[in-house]
Design a protein around this motif. Sequence first.
Motif, mmCIF file in Angstrom:
data_model
loop_
_atom_site.group_PDB
_atom_site.id
_atom_site.type_symbol
_atom_site.label_atom_id
_atom_site.label_comp_id
_atom_site.label_asym_id
_atom_site.label_seq_id
_atom_site.Cartn_x
_atom_site.Cartn_y
_atom_site.Cartn_z
ATOM 1 N N VAL A 45 0.850 -1.190 0.000
ATOM 2 C CA VAL A 45 0.000 0.000 0.000
ATOM 3 C C VAL A 45 0.887 1.241 0.000
ATOM 4 C CG1 VAL A 45 -0.198 0.018 2.528
ATOM 5 C CG2 VAL A 45 -1.932 1.146 1.153
ATOM 6 N N VAL A 46 0.497 2.223 -0.813
ATOM 7 C CA VAL A 46 1.166 3.519 -0.814
ATOM 8 C C VAL A 46 0.347 4.428 0.089
ATOM 9 C CG1 VAL A 46 1.854 5.507 -2.193
ATOM 10 C CG2 VAL A 46 2.047 3.217 -3.144
ATOM 11 N N ARG A 47 1.014 5.038 1.038
ATOM 12 C CA ARG A 47 0.323 5.914 1.986
ATOM 13 C C ARG A 47 1.215 7.096 2.323
ATOM 14 N NH1 ARG A 47 2.913 5.484 6.613
ATOM 15 N NH2 ARG A 47 3.862 3.540 7.286
ATOM 16 N N PRO A 48 0.618 8.171 2.872
ATOM 17 C CA PRO A 48 1.442 9.312 3.288
ATOM 18 C C PRO A 48 2.418 8.910 4.394
ATOM 19 C CG PRO A 48 -0.876 9.927 3.191
ATOM 20 C CD PRO A 48 -0.813 8.435 3.016
ATOM 21 N N LEU A 98 5.882 3.174 0.522
ATOM 22 C CA LEU A 98 5.317 1.896 0.093
ATOM 23 C C LEU A 98 5.522 0.934 1.242
ATOM 24 C CD1 LEU A 98 4.134 -0.148 -1.905
ATOM 25 C CD2 LEU A 98 6.427 -0.397 -2.891
ATOM 26 N N GLU A 99 4.421 0.422 1.758
ATOM 27 C CA GLU A 99 4.469 -0.479 2.909
ATOM 28 C C GLU A 99 4.012 -1.863 2.466
ATOM 29 O OE1 GLU A 99 2.908 -0.496 7.528
ATOM 30 O OE2 GLU A 99 1.863 0.720 6.062
ATOM 31 N N ARG A 100 4.795 -2.873 2.852
ATOM 32 C CA ARG A 100 4.464 -4.271 2.567
ATOM 33 C C ARG A 100 4.596 -5.066 3.841
ATOM 34 N NH1 ARG A 100 7.369 -4.868 -2.659
ATOM 35 N NH2 ARG A 100 5.702 -4.378 -4.064
ATOM 36 N N ASP A 101 3.572 -5.803 4.198
ATOM 37 C CA ASP A 101 3.594 -6.658 5.399
ATOM 38 C C ASP A 101 4.043 -5.881 6.634
ATOM 39 O OD1 ASP A 101 2.854 -8.863 3.785
ATOM 40 O OD2 ASP A 101 4.952 -9.199 3.256
ATOM 41 N N GLY A 102 3.591 -4.637 6.739
ATOM 42 C CA GLY A 102 3.919 -3.821 7.902
ATOM 43 C C GLY A 102 5.293 -3.190 7.870
ATOM 44 N N ASN A 103 6.038 -3.372 6.775
ATOM 45 C CA ASN A 103 7.392 -2.813 6.660
ATOM 46 C C ASN A 103 7.457 -1.769 5.546
ATOM 47 O OD1 ASN A 103 8.588 -4.599 8.613
ATOM 48 N ND2 ASN A 103 8.389 -6.216 7.085
ATOM 49 N N VAL A 104 8.159 -0.677 5.816
ATOM 50 C CA VAL A 104 8.384 0.344 4.792
ATOM 51 C C VAL A 104 9.508 -0.154 3.888
ATOM 52 C CG1 VAL A 104 9.156 2.707 4.376
ATOM 53 C CG2 VAL A 104 7.589 2.226 6.272
ATOM 54 N N VAL A 105 9.205 -0.309 2.586
ATOM 55 C CA VAL A 105 10.195 -0.854 1.652
ATOM 56 C C VAL A 105 10.643 0.160 0.599
ATOM 57 C CG1 VAL A 105 9.440 -3.239 1.992
ATOM 58 C CG2 VAL A 105 8.415 -1.882 0.156
ATOM 59 N N ALA A 106 9.915 1.289 0.496
ATOM 60 C CA ALA A 106 10.307 2.324 -0.469
ATOM 61 C C ALA A 106 9.709 3.660 -0.041
ATOM 62 C CB ALA A 106 9.845 1.961 -1.877
ATOM 63 N N TRP A 107 10.334 4.724 -0.508
ATOM 64 C CA TRP A 107 9.952 6.087 -0.130
ATOM 65 C C TRP A 107 9.943 6.961 -1.372
ATOM 66 C CZ3 TRP A 107 13.917 9.627 2.755
ATOM 67 C CH2 TRP A 107 13.296 10.819 3.152
ATOM 68 N N LEU A 108 8.899 7.752 -1.520
ATOM 69 C CA LEU A 108 8.740 8.645 -2.650
ATOM 70 C C LEU A 108 8.563 10.069 -2.137
ATOM 71 C CD1 LEU A 108 8.069 9.355 -5.652
ATOM 72 C CD2 LEU A 108 5.691 8.740 -5.125
ATOM 73 N N ARG A 109 9.384 10.982 -2.655
ATOM 74 C CA ARG A 109 9.232 12.416 -2.360
ATOM 75 C C ARG A 109 8.917 13.109 -3.680
ATOM 76 N NH1 ARG A 109 13.546 14.853 1.721
ATOM 77 N NH2 ARG A 109 11.679 15.525 2.793
ATOM 78 N N VAL A 110 7.855 13.911 -3.666
ATOM 79 C CA VAL A 110 7.381 14.579 -4.877
ATOM 80 C C VAL A 110 7.266 16.073 -4.606
ATOM 81 C CG1 VAL A 110 5.448 14.770 -6.489
ATOM 82 C CG2 VAL A 110 6.047 12.536 -5.556
ATOM 83 N N LEU A 134 6.434 2.537 -7.743
ATOM 84 C CA LEU A 134 6.351 3.883 -7.176
ATOM 85 C C LEU A 134 6.603 4.947 -8.244
ATOM 86 C CD1 LEU A 134 7.911 4.204 -3.613
ATOM 87 C CD2 LEU A 134 5.572 4.588 -4.338
ATOM 88 N N LEU A 135 7.512 4.670 -9.170
ATOM 89 C CA LEU A 135 7.752 5.606 -10.270
ATOM 90 C C LEU A 135 6.472 5.794 -11.073
ATOM 91 C CD1 LEU A 135 9.529 7.322 -12.157
ATOM 92 C CD2 LEU A 135 10.192 5.205 -13.307
ATOM 93 N N HIS A 136 5.806 4.712 -11.387
ATOM 94 C CA HIS A 136 4.552 4.767 -12.140
ATOM 95 C C HIS A 136 3.490 5.534 -11.340
ATOM 96 C CE1 HIS A 136 1.667 3.528 -15.130
ATOM 97 N NE2 HIS A 136 0.883 3.056 -14.177
ATOM 98 N N HIS A 137 3.407 5.254 -10.050
ATOM 99 C CA HIS A 137 2.454 5.942 -9.168
ATOM 100 C C HIS A 137 2.769 7.446 -9.112
ATOM 101 C CE1 HIS A 137 -0.361 6.246 -5.794
ATOM 102 N NE2 HIS A 137 0.519 7.054 -5.237
ATOM 103 N N CYS A 138 4.039 7.767 -9.043
ATOM 104 C CA CYS A 138 4.501 9.150 -8.963
ATOM 105 C C CYS A 138 4.018 9.966 -10.160
ATOM 106 C CB CYS A 138 6.024 9.147 -8.905
ATOM 107 S SG CYS A 138 6.796 10.759 -9.051
ATOM 108 N N MET A 139 4.062 9.378 -11.338
ATOM 109 C CA MET A 139 3.695 10.111 -12.548
ATOM 110 C C MET A 139 2.234 10.568 -12.496
ATOM 111 S SD MET A 139 6.459 10.371 -14.161
ATOM 112 C CE MET A 139 7.536 10.115 -12.775
ATOM 113 N N GLY A 140 1.396 9.824 -11.784
ATOM 114 C CA GLY A 140 0.003 10.222 -11.647
ATOM 115 C C GLY A 140 -0.202 11.391 -10.694
#
Length: 195
Positions: A45-48, A98-110, A134-140
């Motif tokens: 899940v992508v979340r703030p 980007l959180e997977r199984d309760g762990n933060v696995v990636a970070w996006l700053r826009v 996340l790159l694809h999500h970022c473009m949106g």
Amino acid sequence: LRVLRGSPILDVARQAGFLPYKAEMLYWRESLQATLEGPSIAHGVVRPKRSPDELALFQLYSASVPGHVRQAEAMTFDEWKAITKKDLSLPTQQDLVLERDGNVVAWLRVWRGSPANSFDILALPQEQEGELALLHHCMGLLDRQRPTYCLFSEYRECLRRALEENGFLLAGEYSSLVKQLAVRVREPRFVPARI
């Protein structure tokens, strides 16, 4: 210091005691009108970003960035927090994880808006799929009419390939330099504790 690669300032900086510690590339795309290719977010899940994520993001940084770069930029949690603190003068800055199984696995700053968009993505080395999603999500999230920039370190080959596959072009190459002000202890030794 961040200096354009090949600049005569590099020699002056070295003479002043600055040493290069990483190379960076700036990629750009004039607009985001065409659809970008990329996987969607799967099993996560992508979340703030929230305040309790700070330690997890520091661990992500520590696992993703080579040791010599961490040594030059931020060796401790407090140093890292200082260099990644949100700039309140930029209301268009958004931090997502980007959180997977309760762990933060990636970070996006826009950063959106005038005169251009920019972004940065940091992911665990084994999370290339998450980085691309996340790159694809970022473009949106970006203003599709404006130019978009991404500055990243040379060792992030997966991101470079993904940007090129999506129409981004190399706009510049940079050298980052640092000058150590503290004298490093060369041998471990006991020192008196401050009480």
